[in-house]
Design a protein around this motif. Sequence first.
Motif, PDB file in Angstrom:
ATOM      1  N   THR A 157       0.820  -1.212   0.000  1.00  0.00           N
ATOM      2  CA  THR A 157       0.000   0.000   0.000  1.00  0.00           C
ATOM      3  C   THR A 157       0.857   1.267   0.000  1.00  0.00           C
ATOM      4  OG1 THR A 157      -0.239  -0.164   2.409  1.00  0.00           O
ATOM      5  CG2 THR A 157      -2.030  -1.058   1.058  1.00  0.00           C
ATOM      6  N   THR A 158       2.135   1.132  -0.300  1.00  0.00           N
ATOM      7  CA  THR A 158       2.997   2.312  -0.427  1.00  0.00           C
ATOM      8  C   THR A 158       2.958   2.816  -1.862  1.00  0.00           C
ATOM      9  OG1 THR A 158       4.954   0.995  -0.987  1.00  0.00           O
ATOM     10  CG2 THR A 158       4.590   1.490   1.362  1.00  0.00           C
ATOM     11  N   PRO A 159       3.248   4.097  -2.050  1.00  0.00           N
ATOM     12  CA  PRO A 159       3.289   4.641  -3.412  1.00  0.00           C
ATOM     13  C   PRO A 159       4.297   3.927  -4.318  1.00  0.00           C
ATOM     14  CG  PRO A 159       3.222   6.419  -1.822  1.00  0.00           C
ATOM     15  CD  PRO A 159       3.399   5.146  -1.041  1.00  0.00           C
ATOM     16  N   VAL A 189      -3.882   8.630  -9.450  1.00  0.00           N
ATOM     17  CA  VAL A 189      -2.911   8.489  -8.357  1.00  0.00           C
ATOM     18  C   VAL A 189      -3.372   9.286  -7.141  1.00  0.00           C
ATOM     19  CG1 VAL A 189      -0.570   9.143  -7.659  1.00  0.00           C
ATOM     20  CG2 VAL A 189      -0.927   7.897  -9.785  1.00  0.00           C
ATOM     21  N   THR A 190      -3.850  10.496  -7.362  1.00  0.00           N
ATOM     22  CA  THR A 190      -4.321  11.337  -6.255  1.00  0.00           C
ATOM     23  C   THR A 190      -5.481  10.674  -5.516  1.00  0.00           C
ATOM     24  OG1 THR A 190      -3.634  13.343  -7.404  1.00  0.00           O
ATOM     25  CG2 THR A 190      -5.283  13.601  -5.668  1.00  0.00           C
ATOM     26  N   LEU A 191      -6.439  10.133  -6.251  1.00  0.00           N
ATOM     27  CA  LEU A 191      -7.586   9.465  -5.628  1.00  0.00           C
ATOM     28  C   LEU A 191      -7.156   8.204  -4.873  1.00  0.00           C
ATOM     29  CD1 LEU A 191     -10.146   9.914  -8.524  1.00  0.00           C
ATOM     30  CD2 LEU A 191     -10.274  10.973  -6.246  1.00  0.00           C
ATOM     31  N   SER A 192      -6.237   7.462  -5.451  1.00  0.00           N
ATOM     32  CA  SER A 192      -5.734   6.261  -4.789  1.00  0.00           C
ATOM     33  C   SER A 192      -4.992   6.612  -3.506  1.00  0.00           C
ATOM     34  CB  SER A 192      -4.819   5.489  -5.740  1.00  0.00           C
ATOM     35  OG  SER A 192      -4.218   4.411  -5.064  1.00  0.00           O
ATOM     36  N   ASP A 193      -4.112   7.587  -3.590  1.00  0.00           N
ATOM     37  CA  ASP A 193      -3.356   8.002  -2.400  1.00  0.00           C
ATOM     38  C   ASP A 193      -4.282   8.506  -1.301  1.00  0.00           C
ATOM     39  OD1 ASP A 193      -1.022   7.309  -3.700  1.00  0.00           O
ATOM     40  OD2 ASP A 193      -0.384   9.372  -4.100  1.00  0.00           O
ATOM     41  N   ALA A 194      -5.314   9.272  -1.675  1.00  0.00           N
ATOM     42  CA  ALA A 194      -6.264   9.786  -0.681  1.00  0.00           C
ATOM     43  C   ALA A 194      -7.047   8.648  -0.035  1.00  0.00           C
ATOM     44  CB  ALA A 194      -7.211  10.790  -1.328  1.00  0.00           C
ATOM     45  N   THR A 195      -7.405   7.638  -0.822  1.00  0.00           N
ATOM     46  CA  THR A 195      -8.134   6.488  -0.287  1.00  0.00           C
ATOM     47  C   THR A 195      -7.264   5.720   0.704  1.00  0.00           C
ATOM     48  OG1 THR A 195      -9.433   6.302  -2.320  1.00  0.00           O
ATOM     49  CG2 THR A 195      -9.337   4.356  -0.893  1.00  0.00           C
ATOM     50  N   ILE A 196      -6.023   5.449   0.323  1.00  0.00           N
ATOM     51  CA  ILE A 196      -5.120   4.716   1.214  1.00  0.00           C
ATOM     52  C   ILE A 196      -4.840   5.532   2.471  1.00  0.00           C
ATOM     53  CG2 ILE A 196      -2.768   3.813   1.442  1.00  0.00           C
ATOM     54  CD1 ILE A 196      -3.003   3.015  -1.564  1.00  0.00           C
ATOM     55  N   ARG A 197      -4.680   6.843   2.324  1.00  0.00           N
ATOM     56  CA  ARG A 197      -4.458   7.710   3.485  1.00  0.00           C
ATOM     57  C   ARG A 197      -5.646   7.633   4.446  1.00  0.00           C
ATOM     58  NH1 ARG A 197      -2.131  11.365   0.954  1.00  0.00           N
ATOM     59  NH2 ARG A 197      -3.976  12.349   0.060  1.00  0.00           N
ATOM     60  N   GLU A 198      -6.860   7.650   3.902  1.00  0.00           N
ATOM     61  CA  GLU A 198      -8.049   7.528   4.758  1.00  0.00           C
ATOM     62  C   GLU A 198      -8.127   6.159   5.428  1.00  0.00           C
ATOM     63  OE1 GLU A 198     -11.506   9.179   4.890  1.00  0.00           O
ATOM     64  OE2 GLU A 198     -11.034  10.984   3.778  1.00  0.00           O
ATOM     65  N   LEU A 199      -7.714   5.106   4.713  1.00  0.00           N
ATOM     66  CA  LEU A 199      -7.718   3.772   5.319  1.00  0.00           C
ATOM     67  C   LEU A 199      -6.807   3.714   6.535  1.00  0.00           C
ATOM     68  CD1 LEU A 199      -7.706   1.338   2.264  1.00  0.00           C
ATOM     69  CD2 LEU A 199      -9.460   1.517   4.034  1.00  0.00           C
ATOM     70  N   TYR A 200      -5.622   4.290   6.424  1.00  0.00           N
ATOM     71  CA  TYR A 200      -4.639   4.192   7.497  1.00  0.00           C
ATOM     72  C   TYR A 200      -4.759   5.302   8.534  1.00  0.00           C
ATOM     73  CZ  TYR A 200      -2.066   0.400   5.291  1.00  0.00           C
ATOM     74  OH  TYR A 200      -1.707  -0.809   4.770  1.00  0.00           O
ATOM     75  N   LEU A 201      -5.040   6.513   8.102  1.00  0.00           N
ATOM     76  CA  LEU A 201      -4.973   7.648   9.017  1.00  0.00           C
ATOM     77  C   LEU A 201      -6.333   8.237   9.375  1.00  0.00           C
ATOM     78  CD1 LEU A 201      -1.913   9.449   7.391  1.00  0.00           C
ATOM     79  CD2 LEU A 201      -1.922   7.838   9.310  1.00  0.00           C
ATOM     80  N   ALA A 246     -15.915  -0.359   6.474  1.00  0.00           N
ATOM     81  CA  ALA A 246     -15.758  -1.697   7.046  1.00  0.00           C
ATOM     82  C   ALA A 246     -14.327  -2.188   6.866  1.00  0.00           C
ATOM     83  CB  ALA A 246     -16.750  -2.662   6.402  1.00  0.00           C
ATOM     84  N   VAL A 247     -13.742  -1.927   5.705  1.00  0.00           N
ATOM     85  CA  VAL A 247     -12.339  -2.302   5.462  1.00  0.00           C
ATOM     86  C   VAL A 247     -11.426  -1.581   6.448  1.00  0.00           C
ATOM     87  CG1 VAL A 247     -10.438  -2.128   3.800  1.00  0.00           C
ATOM     88  CG2 VAL A 247     -12.689  -2.914   3.044  1.00  0.00           C
ATOM     89  N   HIS A 248     -11.717  -0.320   6.712  1.00  0.00           N
ATOM     90  CA  HIS A 248     -10.940   0.482   7.667  1.00  0.00           C
ATOM     91  C   HIS A 248     -10.925  -0.202   9.035  1.00  0.00           C
ATOM     92  CE1 HIS A 248      -9.394   4.199   9.477  1.00  0.00           C
ATOM     93  NE2 HIS A 248     -10.383   4.160  10.340  1.00  0.00           N
ATOM     94  N   VAL A 249     -12.083  -0.673   9.499  1.00  0.00           N
ATOM     95  CA  VAL A 249     -12.185  -1.343  10.799  1.00  0.00           C
ATOM     96  C   VAL A 249     -11.424  -2.672  10.775  1.00  0.00           C
ATOM     97  CG1 VAL A 249     -13.810  -2.448  12.406  1.00  0.00           C
ATOM     98  CG2 VAL A 249     -14.352  -0.220  11.404  1.00  0.00           C
ATOM     99  N   VAL A 250     -11.626  -3.459   9.731  1.00  0.00           N
ATOM    100  CA  VAL A 250     -10.945  -4.751   9.626  1.00  0.00           C
ATOM    101  C   VAL A 250      -9.429  -4.551   9.542  1.00  0.00           C
ATOM    102  CG1 VAL A 250     -10.618  -6.776   8.137  1.00  0.00           C
ATOM    103  CG2 VAL A 250     -12.921  -5.937   8.626  1.00  0.00           C
ATOM    104  N   LEU A 251      -8.992  -3.547   8.800  1.00  0.00           N
ATOM    105  CA  LEU A 251      -7.565  -3.257   8.681  1.00  0.00           C
ATOM    106  C   LEU A 251      -6.954  -2.967  10.047  1.00  0.00           C
ATOM    107  CD1 LEU A 251      -5.004  -2.588   6.974  1.00  0.00           C
ATOM    108  CD2 LEU A 251      -5.860  -0.241   6.892  1.00  0.00           C
TER     109      LEU A 251
END
Length: 191
Positions: free
Chosen positions: A53-55, A79-91, A120-125
């Motif tokens: 999940t890193t760039p 790329v911007t949308l993907s990075d924002a999604t991953i950022r929301e998942l983790y942070l 839900a993915v955020h919680v499971v992660l």
Amino acid sequence: MTDPADGSTAPPAPSPDAPAAAASPPRVRTPVAVLVGVATALVILAAVLLVLTTPVYVHPALAAADSAGYLGTTPATAVTLSDATIRELYLGPGSFALAWTPGGSVQPFYDAAEIAHLQAVHVVLFGFLALAAVGAMVLLMGLVTVRGAAWFWRAVSRGAAALAAVLVVVGVFAAVAFDQAERYMTLDAVI
């Protein structure tokens, strides 16, 4: 010590004063070894997830999948949308209220069902990462307390080997199942 009957070498018999633990490993090692193996698998999976999940990995993967073409946008926007999604998942905060401008009008990127899924993915992660953190603590405590005992490293290697075997089985199943599903959907579209 040599056995006079056949000339073989036999280990010396334990002395009556030797503790019983020296003759056989303690029974507690088996559940602890299983715990160490599971902890190893969790830590490896978490490390792989974090790397994937890193760039460094995601950006070339987005390009290889032609995600911009699929979305009908530019590679930079994908790329911007993907990075924002991953950022929301983790942070967090986990709202996934991302906006984009296809065709010049500002629209939400995710619909309500996708947002619910990502939440839900955020919680499971976070649950998985918490388990992996506990696994890392188990491994660290094991390293400190047993100081390189052979059984510990065997348990680590068995956990890693079991994970590899499970991933191969899942990979083969996924390749066959998805290939069959794709053939079915393609056939269904033709008919």
